[in-house]
Enzyme design. Structure first.
Site, PDB file in Angstrom:
ATOM      1  N   ASP A  37      49.022  46.956  32.577  1.00 23.65           N
ATOM      2  CA  ASP A  37      48.411  46.746  33.857  1.00 23.65           C
ATOM      3  C   ASP A  37      47.820  45.317  33.711  1.00 23.65           C
ATOM      4  OD1 ASP A  37      46.448  46.312  36.004  1.00 23.65           O
ATOM      5  OD2 ASP A  37      45.218  48.280  35.204  1.00 23.65           O
ATOM      6  N   TRP A  63      39.186  50.724  34.040  1.00 25.76           N
ATOM      7  CA  TRP A  63      40.536  50.603  34.547  1.00 25.76           C
ATOM      8  C   TRP A  63      41.432  51.648  33.543  1.00 25.76           C
ATOM      9  CZ3 TRP A  63      39.957  50.914  39.378  1.00 25.76           C
ATOM     10  CH2 TRP A  63      39.107  49.832  40.006  1.00 25.76           C
ATOM     11  N   LYS A 101      43.931  40.728  43.464  1.00 22.02           N
ATOM     12  CA  LYS A 101      43.085  39.745  42.385  1.00 22.02           C
ATOM     13  C   LYS A 101      43.558  38.489  42.238  1.00 22.02           C
ATOM     14  CE  LYS A 101      40.745  43.718  41.294  1.00 22.02           C
ATOM     15  NZ  LYS A 101      41.183  44.540  40.286  1.00 22.02           N
TER      16      LYS A 101
HETATM   17  C1  LIG Z   1      41.230  46.077  40.367  1.00 22.78           C
HETATM   18  C2  LIG Z   1      41.944  46.781  39.025  1.00 22.78           C
HETATM   19  C3  LIG Z   1      42.612  48.053  39.275  1.00 22.78           C
HETATM   20  C4  LIG Z   1      42.622  48.786  40.531  1.00 22.78           C
HETATM   21  O1  LIG Z   1      43.206  48.551  41.348  1.00 22.78           O
HETATM   22  P1  LIG Z   1      43.352  49.279  42.933  1.00 22.78           P
HETATM   23  O2  LIG Z   1      44.406  48.304  43.575  1.00 22.78           O
HETATM   24  O3  LIG Z   1      41.966  49.133  43.500  1.00 22.78           O
HETATM   25  O4  LIG Z   1      43.834  50.648  42.588  1.00 22.78           O
HETATM   26  C5  LIG Z   1      43.297  48.491  38.116  1.00 22.78           C
HETATM   27  N1  LIG Z   1      43.145  47.731  36.906  1.00 22.78           N
HETATM   28  C6  LIG Z   1      42.811  46.621  36.916  1.00 22.78           C
HETATM   29  C7  LIG Z   1      42.710  45.743  35.416  1.00 22.78           C
HETATM   30  C8  LIG Z   1      42.090  45.927  38.058  1.00 22.78           C
HETATM   31  O5  LIG Z   1      41.209  44.661  37.997  1.00 22.78           O
END
Ligand SMILES: *Cc1c(COP(=O)(O)O)cnc(C)c1O
Length: 354
Positions: free
Chosen positions: A168, A101, A192
């Site tokens: 993030d 990511w 998540k």
């Molecule tokens: C799952 C995830 C993403 C991607 O998320 P999307 O909503 O599918 O764009 C980005 N960063 C992290 C840390 C993730 O776990």
């Protein structure tokens, strides 16, 4: 019986939240209409939006001067929006490269300016968190990933940052205490630890915006969404509603300090077994182990078929590792009960006795 759901994302939600959400799909607020067939500008939905935002503010103790937004496009859209809204023309940003990511966030920023990689764990398949790096002062912002979902590593501390700090937090938001005032922008996809896919939470310090010198298309401009209170266009009403329910569940449980303690116990239960049981080994550097995603391998591959059969028979789902790490990944987000982790640990012990 419901399975023990270790999926990395979309992932487990509290059972009572699923129950309430399914009721609202048929009859919301006893109004004989479904939540997903009423106007997003009607008072009942505006109340949902306000309540969801207020729960975010309350749980994370978001200070004054920050806006809470629910956007669309997932965390992946934030990779782009962060750079568009914070990278100056001919600007520069600093990123850590700690996983799949993070790499995608870097790629998005590379389209708009120069990216300095200040910490990089790709030399060891991202099995650790880089430390001791220096963030240059002349960058427009610094970006990091608090929890690397695929590799099972988690930042236990955040660096002191001489510039704007962006994070993030998709896979560990609401799982532990954070000091929001240390960050200028936090984002997280809902799927998540908060709700269904389709909503993205953004917490942003208002004063950092509008300084890039570039024209930003309205839909991609945080200022637009702050001004229209996350209602510039039709928001993802169902994911926001379910997120609200999950945050309410978390508040009823005792909030972040309560869940942090539970998450610590849950993670220890599983890591202790991985370390004790000779048939298993963890993949992440011990000091950097994630309390959300527990990655491990079998040390004896001849046991693989049997192990897979055993956990499958026990009603366990979603523990296959990501293809870039292999082995197994047990995602144990907020809603994962300790009892389900105990079921997995019991299977690991049974395999050893076999
Ligand atoms: C799952 C995830 C993403 C991607 O998320 P999307 O909503 O599918 O764009 C980005 N960063 C992290 C840390 C993730 O776990």
């Amino acid at each position: 019986m419901k399975k023990h759901n270790f999926s990395a994302g979309p992932s487990i939600l509290p059972q009572e939240v699923l129950q309430q959400a399914s009721e609202a799909l048929l009859n919301f607020n006893n109004d004989n209409l479904s939540l997903i067939e009423i106007s997003h500008r009607s008072p009942p939905f505006i109340e949902v939006m306000d309540k969801a935002k207020n729960l975010v503010k309350e749980l994370l103790q978001v200070p004054k001067g920050y806006s809470v937004l629910f956007l669309q496009g997932g965390a992946s859209m934030e990779f782009l929006m962060v750079a568009l809204n914070l990278m100056k023309i001919d600007g520069k940003a600093a990123y850590t490269n700690t996983g799949v990511w993070a790499k995608k966030a870097i790629a998005a920023a590379n389209n708009l300016g120069e990216v300095a990689i200040v910490g990089d764990s790709s030399d060891k398949n991202c099995n650790y968190i880089p430390k001791g790096y220096k963030i240059p002062e002349d960058v427009n912002y610094f970006h990091c990933t608090s929890n690397n979902t695929i590799y099972g590593t988690q930042m236990k501390e955040f660096p002191t940052c001489p510039t704007l700090m962006v994070c993030d937090m998709s896979s560990d938001i609401f799982s532990r205490k954070i000091q929001v005032s240390n960050f200028d922008l936090i984002y997280a996809g809902a799927q998540k630890n908060m709700g269904p896919a389709g909503a993205t939470l953004v917490i942003i310090k208002d004063e950092i915006l509008g300084k890039t010198g570039r024209k930003i298309p309205a839909m991609l401009d945080y200022i637009t969404h702050i001004g229209s209170r996350s209602m510039f266009n039709t928001p993802p009403v169902f994911p926001i509603y379910v997120s609200m329910l999950t945050l309410q569940w978390l508040k009823n449980l005792g909030g972040i300090s309560a869940i942090e303690k539970i998450n610590q116990e849950k993670a220890e239960l599983l890591y202790n077994e991985i370390d004790r049981n000779q048939l298993f080994e963890g993949t992440a550097n011990k000091d950097d182990r994630s309390n959300m995603n527990v990655c491990f391998l079998l040390t004896d591959n001849s046991k693989e078929t049997l192990f897979n059969e055993m956990w499958n028979d026990a009603g366990i789902s979603g523990i296959k590792g990501h293809r870039s790490v292999g082995g197994y990944r047990a995602s144990i987000y907020n809603a994962m009960p300790k009892e389900s982790i105990q079921v997995l640990v019991d299977i690991m012990q049974k395999l050893e006795q076999n």
